[in-house]
Design a protein around this motif. Structure first.
Motif, PDB file in Angstrom:
ATOM      1  N   LYS A 270       2.846  82.043 -23.316  1.00 36.45           N
ATOM      2  CA  LYS A 270       2.316  81.096 -22.345  1.00 36.45           C
ATOM      3  C   LYS A 270       2.036  81.853 -21.058  1.00 36.45           C
ATOM      4  O   LYS A 270       2.841  82.682 -20.635  1.00 36.45           O
ATOM      5  CB  LYS A 270       3.299  79.961 -22.084  1.00 36.45           C
ATOM      6  CG  LYS A 270       2.760  78.903 -21.126  1.00 36.45           C
ATOM      7  CD  LYS A 270       3.704  77.722 -21.026  1.00 36.45           C
ATOM      8  CE  LYS A 270       3.153  76.675 -20.057  1.00 36.45           C
ATOM      9  NZ  LYS A 270       1.850  76.127 -20.478  1.00 36.45           N
ATOM     10  N   ASP A 278      -2.247  76.496 -15.659  1.00 35.63           N
ATOM     11  CA  ASP A 278      -2.229  77.020 -17.026  1.00 35.63           C
ATOM     12  C   ASP A 278      -3.427  77.924 -17.242  1.00 35.63           C
ATOM     13  O   ASP A 278      -4.568  77.550 -16.972  1.00 35.63           O
ATOM     14  CB  ASP A 278      -2.286  75.879 -18.048  1.00 35.63           C
ATOM     15  CG  ASP A 278      -0.956  75.153 -18.164  1.00 35.63           C
ATOM     16  OD1 ASP A 278       0.065  75.796 -17.913  1.00 35.63           O
ATOM     17  OD2 ASP A 278      -0.960  73.962 -18.498  1.00 35.63           O
ATOM     18  N   VAL A 281      -2.373  79.614 -23.666  1.00 34.03           N
ATOM     19  CA  VAL A 281      -1.245  79.590 -24.601  1.00 34.03           C
ATOM     20  C   VAL A 281      -1.778  80.168 -25.896  1.00 34.03           C
ATOM     21  O   VAL A 281      -2.723  79.647 -26.475  1.00 34.03           O
ATOM     22  CB  VAL A 281      -0.713  78.166 -24.839  1.00 34.03           C
ATOM     23  CG1 VAL A 281       0.395  78.194 -25.887  1.00 34.03           C
ATOM     24  CG2 VAL A 281      -0.193  77.567 -23.540  1.00 34.03           C
TER      25      VAL A 281
END
Length: 326
Positions: A270, A278, A281
């Protein structure tokens, strides 16, 4: 403590390495020919190709299971020095194994206490720091024991060394971070049990970034907290969860401002940006082989001086190398 300086690789191995290097040169040259052939379409083709690269590009792996010097049996932690040499603390053999960037064994030395080791770090001079139980053991580059620090530690987990020799240790038992100066003296502590800012449920991995911040992974809470070197809370990334999480963090590293984390019940990498966004992933098994490799068990990771990700796979007693495209 038995120390083994491992002789350089055999002629056969060197020939094999040169052959692989020749193949790499040929491959890059061929790629250059195709790139030149597409110049008529402008630089957009190059940019588009770069954009299509996966965030995690598998390069290769090395490592041999066994109990002899240069072999691994239950590896726990991994670190690199400024020259790209790789250091692994191995609980099964109660030893520290040192390798070249290509995985050629260079040095092996043991200490009975290393059977309970939890993490390893290396400073700019090659000093080796290992956490285990209630202490941090420090070894000189050739394996001689140099110092031992306690500082009230009860459950030493992760360790990271800053540019000035300050080293940070996460204490899982007391839910805090303990900082020692370059001379091994207790400098400061911060943190307590809880889910608030600057609090921890189960602190494990720790990393010191080049821009002067310390990042601490909360294993049960699936979050990372950012602090100044003095222990002042800056930000939290992820969510605290006193009940634990399937995405529990085992280890973390910092690469060009991005935060890399590995762990959880499903082995994946991650990536968060330094502001908490983010980035990616990526399942490690899918990146490593087209068919996947469900037996991969990532226990630790580090980023070397070239920017490559090195992942320690305890299931196969090996080191996996990846190029990062973030």
């Amino acid at each position: 403590m038995k120390r083994t300086i491992i002789q350089p690789a055999s002629v056969k191995l060197r020939v094999a390495e040169r052959f692989r290097a020749s193949i790499c040169v040929f491959t890059f040259a061929l790629a250059g020919v195709f790139a030149m052939a597409g110049c008529g379409r402008g630089s957009r083709s190059v940019a588009a190709a770069a954009a299509q690269l996966p965030p995690l590009q598998y390069v290769g792996a090395w490592g041999t299971r066994g109990a002899a010097p240069g072999q691994l049996d239950t590896p726990i932690g991994i670190a690199t020095d400024p020259f790209g040499r790789v250091y692994i603390v191995d609980a099964g053999t109660s030893s520290i194994e040192k390798f070249s960037p290509e995985g050629v064994p260079l040095l092996s030395f043991g200490d009975a206490a290393l059977a309970k080791a939890t993490a390893i770090a290396v400073d700019r001079g090659g000093g080796i720091y290992v956490t285990e139980g209630d202490r941090v053991q420090i070894f000189l580059p050739e394996g001689d024991k140099f110092r031992m620090s306690r500082g009230g530690l009860q459950g030493a987990a992760g360790v990271a060394v800053d540019f000035d020799g300050t080293y940070y240790v996460t204490d899982r038992a007391l839910c805090r971070v303990v900082a020692f100066d370059a001379r091994g003296r207790l400098a400061r502590t911060w943190g307590r049990r809880g889910t608030g800012d600057g609090e921890f449920i189960d602190p494990t991995g720790v990393a010191a970034s080049s821009d002067g911040f310390v990042y601490v992974a909360d294993s049960s809470g699936a979050r990372v907290q950012k602090f100044t070197r003095e222990g002042i809370w800056v930000a939290s990334i992820g969510q605290a969860d006193a009940a634990g999480s399937d995405q529990a963090v085992v280890s973390l590293a910092i690469s060009s401002g991005d935060i890399l984390l590995v762990g959880g019940r499903v082995t994946s990498l991650k990536v968060w940006s330094s502001n908490g966004q983010d980035v990616a992933v990526d399942p490690i098994a899918a990146a490593a082989t087209p068919q996947g490799a469900p037996d991969i068990r990532a226990v630790a990771l580090t980023v070397d001086q070239s920017g490559d990700l090195l992942l320690l796979d305890a299931a196969s007693d090996r080191v996996m190398r990846f190029h990062l495209h973030l």
